[in-house]
Design an enzyme around this catalytic site. Sequence first.
Site, PDB file in Angstrom:
ATOM      1  N   GLY A  84       0.825  -1.191   0.000  1.00 47.34           N
ATOM      2  CA  GLY A  84       0.000   0.000   0.000  1.00 47.34           C
ATOM      3  C   GLY A  84       0.868   1.253   0.000  1.00 47.34           C
ATOM      4  N   GLY A 133       0.561  -5.188   0.751  1.00 46.11           N
ATOM      5  CA  GLY A 133      -0.660  -5.192  -0.040  1.00 46.11           C
ATOM      6  C   GLY A 133      -0.582  -6.043  -1.281  1.00 46.11           C
ATOM      7  CD  GLU A 156       2.835  -5.742   6.485  1.00 46.49           C
ATOM      8  OE1 GLU A 156       2.282  -5.689   5.365  1.00 46.49           O
ATOM      9  OE2 GLU A 156       3.483  -6.742   6.854  1.00 46.49           O
ATOM     10  CG  ASP A 164      -2.561  -4.920   6.502  1.00 46.28           C
ATOM     11  OD1 ASP A 164      -1.440  -5.168   6.013  1.00 46.28           O
ATOM     12  OD2 ASP A 164      -3.225  -3.912   6.175  1.00 46.28           O
TER      13      ASP A 164
END
Length: 367
Positions: A84, A133, A156, A164
Amino acid sequence: MRNPASWDRSSLAPVTESTPAPRVLIRTEGALGRLTLNRPEAINALDLGMIEILTQTLHAWRENTDVQIVLIDGEGERGMCAGGDVRALHAQIVGGRAEETAEFFRAEYALNALIAEYPKPVVALADGITMGGGIGLAGHAAIRIVTERSKLAMPETRIGFTPDVGGTWLLGRAPGRFGEYFGLTGQTMNGADAVYLGFADHFVPSDRLDALREALAFRADPTGPSEIVLLFDETPEPTTLPSLRPAIDEAFSAPTVAEIVGRLQAQGSTDAAAIADLLEGLAPTGLVVTLDAVREAREASGLRAALEGEYRRVLWFVNEHPDLVEGIRAQLVDKDRNPRWQPATLAELAPDAGAEARAYVPRHPLF
């Protein structure tokens, strides 16, 4: 008369500003619906507009009988998707626009679930860098392909955050305690590693991808996409991970991050000491939340349940804890590589430091 400098002398035509290229290329080739992330200058990092285009197109292709297979890939040589757009995330949070951030995550996770549950085969080409992502797009496809250039990771914790996009669901199902290891350290997997860990299904050399795309689009018989991919699949160089598993399992089965670090230090090897040093330099809160998330996802009923657990924790970081903003600042904004974590050490954490993130209730439900 117009200034001659404004003319293209080679064509004697006025120079006009070019229209920005679309960030997702959408086309059909034979039976194949192709979705290509088209932001190569940023290794195809995702923004909300790209996520919305992917989602809308997948919904439209559900009822399109001409599209029998969907292919997701990325433009450029560097990678499918680096993740992301965390710079934009940082700007939203520090600008007091956290609800925009929540909107992004809801849209992204809904797309992850859509890919996993799609009624037509989705083929993902995780060629090159595929992280964060990008794992959310490639890791939940029906047919997941890696190459000799693949570099997969859920990195992350390097910015004080937590995996995530359904990454905890994949990590929780990796052999042994590799889920804890890769989730906490953010280490990179090559193509062979990714197949062994359950993040990919097939290894196809990058110079055969164009031929694979053509075969998927214009196959002349009713053979399914899995059988077509097998025609291009090759055996990669063996992964070294199985030889590391006993030491990884022994250390990363410990009940807490502090005990994991202690077990690594007690192993006495250079590699174990380096991993312990790495963990001690990362955000203590992010590590504890991540360990909790991977283990919760291991027992989850499905991908959607894992995504809901991630959503709670992610929005807790966005709204309640400073380490995410600080991690992005240190790594990607100011680039001083000197984050000031709160707290700074594992020893300063509360006994169940992951409890608040685990129990956080976002303003809007995910699904």
